[in-house]
Scaffold this active site. Structure first.
Site, short mmCIF file in Angstrom:
data_model
loop_
_atom_site.label_atom_id
_atom_site.label_comp_id
_atom_site.label_asym_id
_atom_site.label_seq_id
_atom_site.Cartn_x
_atom_site.Cartn_y
_atom_site.Cartn_z
CD GLU A 413 -3.26 -0.98 1.83
OE1 GLU A 413 -3.56 0.13 2.27
OE2 GLU A 413 -3.97 -1.98 1.97
C1 LIG Z 1 2.03 -9.90 -0.13
C2 LIG Z 1 1.63 -8.75 -0.99
C3 LIG Z 1 0.29 -8.40 -1.09
C4 LIG Z 1 -0.10 -7.35 -1.93
N1 LIG Z 1 -1.43 -7.07 -2.11
C5 LIG Z 1 -1.81 -6.15 -3.04
C6 LIG Z 1 -3.20 -5.94 -3.35
O1 LIG Z 1 -4.08 -6.55 -2.73
N2 LIG Z 1 -3.50 -5.07 -4.35
C7 LIG Z 1 -2.55 -4.37 -5.04
O2 LIG Z 1 -2.91 -3.62 -5.94
N3 LIG Z 1 -1.23 -4.54 -4.76
C8 LIG Z 1 -0.84 -5.41 -3.79
N4 LIG Z 1 0.49 -5.59 -3.50
C9 LIG Z 1 1.48 -4.82 -4.23
C10 LIG Z 1 2.19 -3.76 -3.38
O3 LIG Z 1 1.34 -2.68 -3.15
C11 LIG Z 1 3.48 -3.39 -4.15
O4 LIG Z 1 4.37 -4.47 -3.96
C12 LIG Z 1 4.08 -2.09 -3.70
O5 LIG Z 1 3.28 -1.02 -4.13
C13 LIG Z 1 5.50 -1.89 -4.24
O6 LIG Z 1 5.57 -2.11 -5.61
P1 LIG Z 1 6.69 -3.10 -6.20
O7 LIG Z 1 6.61 -4.37 -5.41
O8 LIG Z 1 6.53 -3.19 -7.65
O9 LIG Z 1 8.06 -2.43 -5.83
P2 LIG Z 1 8.88 -1.34 -6.68
O10 LIG Z 1 7.96 -0.29 -7.18
O11 LIG Z 1 9.74 -2.04 -7.66
O12 LIG Z 1 9.78 -0.70 -5.55
C14 LIG Z 1 10.79 -1.46 -4.89
C15 LIG Z 1 11.44 -0.60 -3.84
O13 LIG Z 1 12.08 0.49 -4.47
C16 LIG Z 1 12.05 1.62 -3.66
N5 LIG Z 1 11.39 2.71 -4.39
C17 LIG Z 1 10.47 2.64 -5.37
N6 LIG Z 1 10.14 3.86 -5.80
C18 LIG Z 1 10.85 4.73 -5.07
C19 LIG Z 1 10.93 6.15 -5.01
N7 LIG Z 1 10.17 6.94 -5.78
N8 LIG Z 1 11.77 6.71 -4.11
C20 LIG Z 1 12.52 5.95 -3.29
N9 LIG Z 1 12.48 4.61 -3.29
C21 LIG Z 1 11.65 4.00 -4.16
C22 LIG Z 1 11.25 1.23 -2.38
O14 LIG Z 1 12.15 0.85 -1.38
C23 LIG Z 1 10.48 0.02 -2.85
O15 LIG Z 1 10.17 -0.85 -1.77
C24 LIG Z 1 0.89 -6.62 -2.64
C25 LIG Z 1 2.24 -6.95 -2.49
C26 LIG Z 1 2.61 -8.01 -1.69
C27 LIG Z 1 4.08 -8.35 -1.59
#
Ligand SMILES: Cc1cc2nc3c(=O)[nH]c(=O)nc-3n(C[C@H](O)[C@H](O)[C@H](O)COP(=O)(O)OP(=O)(O)OC[C@H]3O[C@@H](n4cnc5c(N)ncnc54)[C@H](O)[C@@H]3O)c2cc1C
Length: 598
Positions: A413
């Site tokens: 989130e």
């Molecule tokens: C178990 C689980 C349940 C989930 N459930 C849902 C759900 O029900 N519905 C839904 O829509 N999504 C869901 N998600 C998705 C979740 O919201 C995303 O994983 C989250 O938004 C991060 O996106 P990403 O994993 O692609 O990480 P990325 O966008 O690749 O980011 C990876 C890391 O990079 C860093 N980063 C990224 N952007 C920036 C920035 N601008 N500045 C500084 N650092 C940055 C942060 O440390 C981040 O953690 C779920 C994820 C998991 C693991």
């Protein structure tokens, strides 16, 4: 303007459209950045009205009894499944439709009351609290907030009784933290009766067990060649819906079904659109405000469990002919946990009450709550783990599971980094706009002095006036005035940062982190003061007291004030230049000179 600058201006414009539409009263967090203490957002401490409290107490008793009897977090983790009987029980006790209006079969609870229920679930099992959140806090939220009466009548009844389950599907490979980058498309059918959806969603909680999913997809903006996100209600029986991975194997919250699915030429009736076409991002971000508030409640519950386990173990386990609780380094952890737990609960209550009061624009407060409570829970689990020593490391210990479960909170989130940057940038916009007004007028006096004069007086007013923090208890007046002075100092520091760095501050996340960190601590401190003030007034009236929690609150204030001072001093006294140069060299990136406050 070069390409990067054009892109930046486009992003700023999009963000402004999204976040700053319509007239808005000054909220607590935005007020901090202008050197003000918007007291009525945090004080007096929100109390649940007596009639609602009686209903909540009844529900809490029923839910506690049910959870004691039926909830086995170890089995849920081991079997990587939440049994249907548990889901049925949650439905029976009203948990799956707690805040839905009574006319659609829900309990009509406030967000504040619902948070107390989720705190109870979060204290016991993170899989169950995340499942509940995915269904209720975000799964049915867009329908509750943006659905038409007909849509609610049609979709809500089976969802609030748990006959059907819900999910919220925003994330895709290309749209993780960058939520606006949704690639799933929705194209109108030739006769206009349907939209044809194409794309893939991943990491979606409840995806494979839900009968109704709120899916975000990109549509053409009518009358233009631009695209924007729109929210659709989707059911898995629609032709073209394919579940690619129903339960992605994962580290923690194993009981939740986290899925990946595709939509291939999937027709969705236009009646299934939630909210206006092209306003899906706003829908999604509003939904997440609710999710982040209940995140706060779940983390508070889990942190309370950590504290309780740490206290029990520290009082029981003996080494060196003493109990662990006799050692100062153990005491330090326990005191900090107790202080944080007090603050987490206070901050959750205040934030939930902002929603209940129908205030607008609490996005910053919910972001602050999410970052603060998820970080503090992570520390609490780690501390409780450390106090338990080797025994915590084995799968026979609940802490092993709790450690794995807690890790998702800082990512889901909105990752804490993205939200931290968001808090600083949105907050700085207020004083930034006032400076811009003054600056633009200085270089173009033909614009007229009116607005610049007001902006100048506002900046000057904030620079000379220490805001007052109203508390009733005499014993808290000193802390209240310290907080007021810190807000004043914070405002000056933000002003200095804006004057020094100007527009490049938008890319300077190390500066942003300190500004957001100080703002979060001030919000937490205000909530703690508010709760403690109310507790003390209660004590004066009823003679009842809880000395340990009052001490914890006092400790929180002391420690939080230290942290605020530290954040502010680090704005100018830091190793940012060396840090960034090292990171660039390790990452193999070209050195780009930049002013960074060092
Ligand atoms: C178990 C689980 C349940 C989930 N459930 C849902 C759900 O029900 N519905 C839904 O829509 N999504 C869901 N998600 C998705 C979740 O919201 C995303 O994983 C989250 O938004 C991060 O996106 P990403 O994993 O692609 O990480 P990325 O966008 O690749 O980011 C990876 C890391 O990079 C860093 N980063 C990224 N952007 C920036 C920035 N601008 N500045 C500084 N650092 C940055 C942060 O440390 C981040 O953690 C779920 C994820 C998991 C693991």
């Amino acid at each position: 303007m070069n390409e990067a600058e054009i892109q930046r201006q486009k992003e700023i414009k999009e963000a402004e459209e999204l976040l700053f539409t319509g007239p808005q009263a000054l909220g607590f967090a935005k007020g901090l950045f202008l050197g003000r203490f918007v007291s009525d957002w945090a004080m007096p401490y929100p109390r649940i009205p007596a009639a609602q409290q009686a209903e909540l107490d009844k529900s809490l008793t029923e839910i506690r009894e049910f959870l004691d009897r039926e909830l086995d977090p170890t089995a849920i983790d081991r079997n990587a499944d939440i049994p249907r009987s548990l889901i049925d029980g949650l439905a029976r006790t009203g948990v799956l439709g707690m805040t839905a209006p009574k006319e659609f079969g829900g309990r009509g609870f406030s967000q504040r009351a619902y948070c107390k229920i989720l705190e109870e679930i979060g204290a016991r099992c993170a899989s169950t609290s995340v499942f509940t959140n995915a269904h209720h806090s975000i799964g049915i939220r867009a329908l509750l907030l943006f659905g038409t009466r007909e849509q609610k009548q049609r979709w809500l009844p089976p969802l609030v009784t748990g006959e059907q389950l819900a999910a919220f599907a925003l994330t895709e490979e290309e749209a993780g933290s960058d939520a606006a980058n949704v690639q799933t498309t929705a194209t109108p059918s030739a006769d206009g009766s349907h939209f044809i959806l194409n794309g893939e969603k991943r990491y979606i909680t409840n995806a494979s067990i839900a009968q109704v999913l709120t899916v975000m997809a990109r549509t053409l903006v009518p009358g233009s060649d631009k695209t924007a996100i729109t929210a659709f209600l989707v059911t898995p029986d629609m032709p073209g819906f394919a579940m690619l991975e129903p339960r992605m194997e994962k580290l923690g919250i194993k009981g939740t079904a986290t899925g990946r699915f595709a939509m291939r030429d999937m027709p969705v009736p236009k009646e299934n659109i939630l909210g206006p076409i092209g306003k899906g991002l706003k829908v999604a971000l509003t939904v997440l405000d609710f999710g982040r508030t209940t995140f706060g409640a779940c983390c508070t519950g889990a942190a309370k469990t950590c504290l309780q386990m740490a206290v029990e173990h520290a009082n029981k386990r003996r080494q060196f002919k003493k109990t662990l609780g006799d050692f100062d380094l153990v005491k330090k952890k326990i005191a900090r946990m107790a202080a944080d737990v007090y603050a987490m609960e206070a901050m959750t209550a205040v934030t939930a009450s902002l929603i209940d009061r129908g205030l607008e624009d609490y996005m910053m407060e919910t972001a602050m709550l999410k970052v603060f409570t998820t970080d503090r829970l992570w520390e609490a689990v780690n501390d409780a783990f450390q106090i338990h020593g080797g025994s915590a490391y084995f799968t026979t210990s609940p802490l092993e599971r709790m450690l794995r479960d807690a890790r998702i909170n800082q990512i889901g989130e909105g990752s804490n980094e993205v939200l931290t940057s968001f808090i600083a940038l949105v907050g700085m916009r207020g004083p930034g706009m006032e400076f811009k007004e003054i600056y633009d007028t200085m270089f173009n006096p033909a614009r007229g002095l009116g607005k610049a004069w007001t902006a100048g007086m506002n900046r000057l007013g904030a620079a000379v006036k220490v805001p007052s923090v109203p508390v009733k208890s005499d014993s808290l007046k000193a802390q209240a005035s310290q907080l007021g002075r810190l807000i004043w100092r914070f405002n000056l520091s933000v002003n200095k940062a804006l004057i020094k760095h100007r527009e490049p501050v938008m890319d300077m996340q190390l500066i942003q982190e300190r500004i957001a960190g100080a703002a979060m601590e001030m919000f937490a401190s205000a909530c703690v003061l508010s709760r403690l003030d109310s507790d003390l007034q209660g004590i004066n009236q009823n003679g009842a007291s809880a000395p340990a929690s009052r001490r914890a609150a006092q400790l929180f204030l002391r420690q939080s004030f230290h942290r605020i001072r530290w954040f502010l001093s680090e704005l100018t006294d830091n190793d940012d230049a060396e840090l960034l140069a090292t990171a660039n060299s390790v990452l193999g990136k070209e050195e780009r000179p930049r002013s960074n406050g060092a």
